[in-house]
Design a protein around this motif. Sequence first.
Motif, mmCIF file in Angstrom:
data_model
loop_
_atom_site.group_PDB
_atom_site.id
_atom_site.type_symbol
_atom_site.label_atom_id
_atom_site.label_comp_id
_atom_site.label_asym_id
_atom_site.label_seq_id
_atom_site.Cartn_x
_atom_site.Cartn_y
_atom_site.Cartn_z
ATOM 1 N N PRO A 95 0.854 -1.195 0.000
ATOM 2 C CA PRO A 95 0.000 0.000 0.000
ATOM 3 C C PRO A 95 0.886 1.240 0.000
ATOM 4 C CG PRO A 95 -0.467 -1.414 1.918
ATOM 5 C CD PRO A 95 0.762 -1.940 1.270
ATOM 6 N N ASN A 96 0.439 2.318 -0.631
ATOM 7 C CA ASN A 96 1.308 3.491 -0.810
ATOM 8 C C ASN A 96 1.571 4.279 0.474
ATOM 9 O OD1 ASN A 96 -1.091 4.686 -0.356
ATOM 10 N ND2 ASN A 96 -1.068 6.020 -2.152
ATOM 11 N N ASN A 97 0.835 3.966 1.552
ATOM 12 C CA ASN A 97 1.000 4.770 2.777
ATOM 13 C C ASN A 97 1.953 4.133 3.784
ATOM 14 O OD1 ASN A 97 -0.411 2.626 3.780
ATOM 15 N ND2 ASN A 97 -1.947 3.832 4.855
ATOM 16 N N LEU A 98 2.780 3.201 3.314
ATOM 17 C CA LEU A 98 3.645 2.438 4.221
ATOM 18 C C LEU A 98 4.797 3.274 4.780
ATOM 19 C CD1 LEU A 98 3.088 -0.463 4.809
ATOM 20 C CD2 LEU A 98 4.863 -1.107 3.196
ATOM 21 N N GLU A 99 5.321 2.857 5.924
ATOM 22 C CA GLU A 99 6.477 3.526 6.521
ATOM 23 C C GLU A 99 7.701 3.357 5.609
ATOM 24 O OE1 GLU A 99 4.960 0.911 8.050
ATOM 25 O OE2 GLU A 99 4.253 1.510 10.045
ATOM 26 N N ASN A 116 -1.866 2.602 -5.012
ATOM 27 C CA ASN A 116 -2.771 3.576 -4.394
ATOM 28 C C ASN A 116 -3.999 2.853 -3.873
ATOM 29 O OD1 ASN A 116 -1.270 5.931 -4.847
ATOM 30 N ND2 ASN A 116 -1.961 5.966 -6.980
ATOM 31 N N GLY A 117 -3.884 2.336 -2.666
ATOM 32 C CA GLY A 117 -5.002 1.597 -2.074
ATOM 33 C C GLY A 117 -4.541 0.960 -0.784
ATOM 34 N N ASN A 118 -5.485 0.367 -0.043
ATOM 35 C CA ASN A 118 -5.102 -0.305 1.199
ATOM 36 C C ASN A 118 -4.707 -1.758 0.919
ATOM 37 O OD1 ASN A 118 -7.469 -1.882 1.099
ATOM 38 N ND2 ASN A 118 -8.637 -0.285 2.148
ATOM 39 N N HIS A 223 -17.867 -15.210 12.195
ATOM 40 C CA HIS A 223 -17.226 -14.656 11.002
ATOM 41 C C HIS A 223 -16.954 -13.156 11.175
ATOM 42 C CE1 HIS A 223 -17.610 -18.133 8.277
ATOM 43 N NE2 HIS A 223 -18.679 -18.404 9.011
ATOM 44 N N PRO A 224 -15.676 -12.764 11.152
ATOM 45 C CA PRO A 224 -15.378 -11.323 11.239
ATOM 46 C C PRO A 224 -16.008 -10.561 10.074
ATOM 47 C CG PRO A 224 -13.391 -12.621 11.602
ATOM 48 C CD PRO A 224 -14.459 -13.584 11.153
ATOM 49 N N LYS A 225 -16.532 -9.376 10.378
ATOM 50 C CA LYS A 225 -17.055 -8.499 9.315
ATOM 51 C C LYS A 225 -15.913 -7.644 8.797
ATOM 52 C CE LYS A 225 -21.830 -7.832 10.835
ATOM 53 N NZ LYS A 225 -21.690 -8.313 12.232
ATOM 54 N N PRO A 226 -15.713 -7.597 7.474
ATOM 55 C CA PRO A 226 -14.615 -6.786 6.923
ATOM 56 C C PRO A 226 -14.750 -5.320 7.318
ATOM 57 C CG PRO A 226 -15.533 -8.218 5.238
ATOM 58 C CD PRO A 226 -16.444 -8.317 6.426
ATOM 59 N N VAL A 227 -13.601 -4.677 7.545
ATOM 60 C CA VAL A 227 -13.566 -3.243 7.856
ATOM 61 C C VAL A 227 -12.569 -2.567 6.919
ATOM 62 C CG1 VAL A 227 -14.101 -3.633 10.294
ATOM 63 C CG2 VAL A 227 -11.700 -3.495 9.570
ATOM 64 N N VAL A 228 -12.651 -1.234 6.832
ATOM 65 C CA VAL A 228 -11.620 -0.473 6.127
ATOM 66 C C VAL A 228 -10.612 -0.024 7.191
ATOM 67 C CG1 VAL A 228 -11.097 1.559 4.732
ATOM 68 C CG2 VAL A 228 -13.226 0.287 4.349
ATOM 69 N N PRO A 229 -9.367 -0.508 7.099
ATOM 70 C CA PRO A 229 -8.402 -0.238 8.168
ATOM 71 C C PRO A 229 -8.005 1.231 8.233
ATOM 72 C CG PRO A 229 -7.616 -1.987 6.698
ATOM 73 C CD PRO A 229 -8.789 -1.348 6.030
ATOM 74 N N ASN A 230 -7.836 1.710 9.458
ATOM 75 C CA ASN A 230 -7.265 3.038 9.674
ATOM 76 C C ASN A 230 -6.512 2.975 10.990
ATOM 77 O OD1 ASN A 230 -6.601 5.697 9.755
ATOM 78 N ND2 ASN A 230 -8.639 6.398 10.348
ATOM 79 N N THR A 231 -5.282 2.452 10.936
ATOM 80 C CA THR A 231 -4.528 2.222 12.164
ATOM 81 C C THR A 231 -3.062 2.594 11.998
ATOM 82 O OG1 THR A 231 -3.767 0.535 13.726
ATOM 83 C CG2 THR A 231 -4.217 -0.225 11.495
#
Length: 345
Positions: A95-99, A116-118, A223-231
């Motif tokens: 993902p483009n936002n990596l350290e 450009n994406g998660n 079953h986990p529900k998918p989320v959009v990560p923001n961490t």
Amino acid sequence: MLPGSRERAVNIGAGMTPLLKADNLGYELGLDNLWIKNDSANPTHSFKDRVVSVATTKAVEFEFNTIACASTGNLAGATAAHGAKAGLETIVFVPNNLEEGKIFGAAIFGSVIKVNGNYDEVNRLCSELGDDRRWAFVNINMRPYYSEGSKTLAYEIVEQLNWTAPDNIIVPVASGSLYTKIWKGLNEFLKLGIIEEVNTSMHIAQPLGCSPVSTAFLNGESHPKPVVPNTIAKSLAIGNPADGYYSVKIANESSGKAIIVPEDEVSFGIKLLAETEGIFTETAGGVVISALKKLTESNIIKKDQQTVALITGTGLKTIEAIRDSITMDTIEPTIESFDETIDLK
Ligand SMILES: *Cc1c(COP(=O)(O)O)cnc(C)c1O
């Protein structure tokens, strides 16, 4: 007990990392029998070297000439390094936002593509790319072999604890592969009679900004529900975890618990481990140490229980996460400047 031939293993020195008695951190938290498995001591500084060594060995056996992955960061470095050692073409997707530490830590070995994406979007793209290219994606088409590599963490913990399984293991969870395979490794040793019992509670640690597995466990859902990560814990930023269902199942089977760590407590965990044990971990480790603190405070983990916290990566790759909480003085190279600036007397 691993797929792939031992003689032809692609080996850059993964595994057999230190298991350290953490008396200072234990004292701080009120635990008498706390251990840190320090997997940041692997060659590319995360536990991913274990899984990639196995996946690359199989990729060579299958005569792939290109190795690839969809990575949340550490996998990119491990894949590129093993690809280099095996003499394969390497292409890793992140993902483009990596350290920066993770991007350059991979790019030095092979080519890195920033998307450009998660992570979940990177992963989908890679699945599509894999359809008509003969590439070994370590965590997609090679995943059954890749994930077996994590069992070695369980084997080593048992060996280093003198052939017993601990009462508690705290595991950082992204896709859930590591978590589920540690459980598998413990139970293989039980089946083989190498250990007599497994009474290990397997605890899940996730950050608030990406906690689909912990949330499912806490809500009593399978079953986990998918989320959009923001961490801030980018190595754990998988919103749609492939092994989420199995992770929830194992947490229940093993009487484990799931913890959600608030985002602003991640760097606290990093600092606490650094100041007590001299280990600088990345954000995933901060999540684990903060989760350990919560498990202890709520008396789920008891004082005398043998407890192992997994430290899966190094803080030098995630400087961004602690930059704002560190202050430093700069002085001129004179005694006067030192005395003026720094009052140690
Ligand atoms: C990848 C990773 C994890 C978790 O991996 P999964 O097997 O996908 O759950 C944990 N810690 C670090 C540092 C990682 O890079």
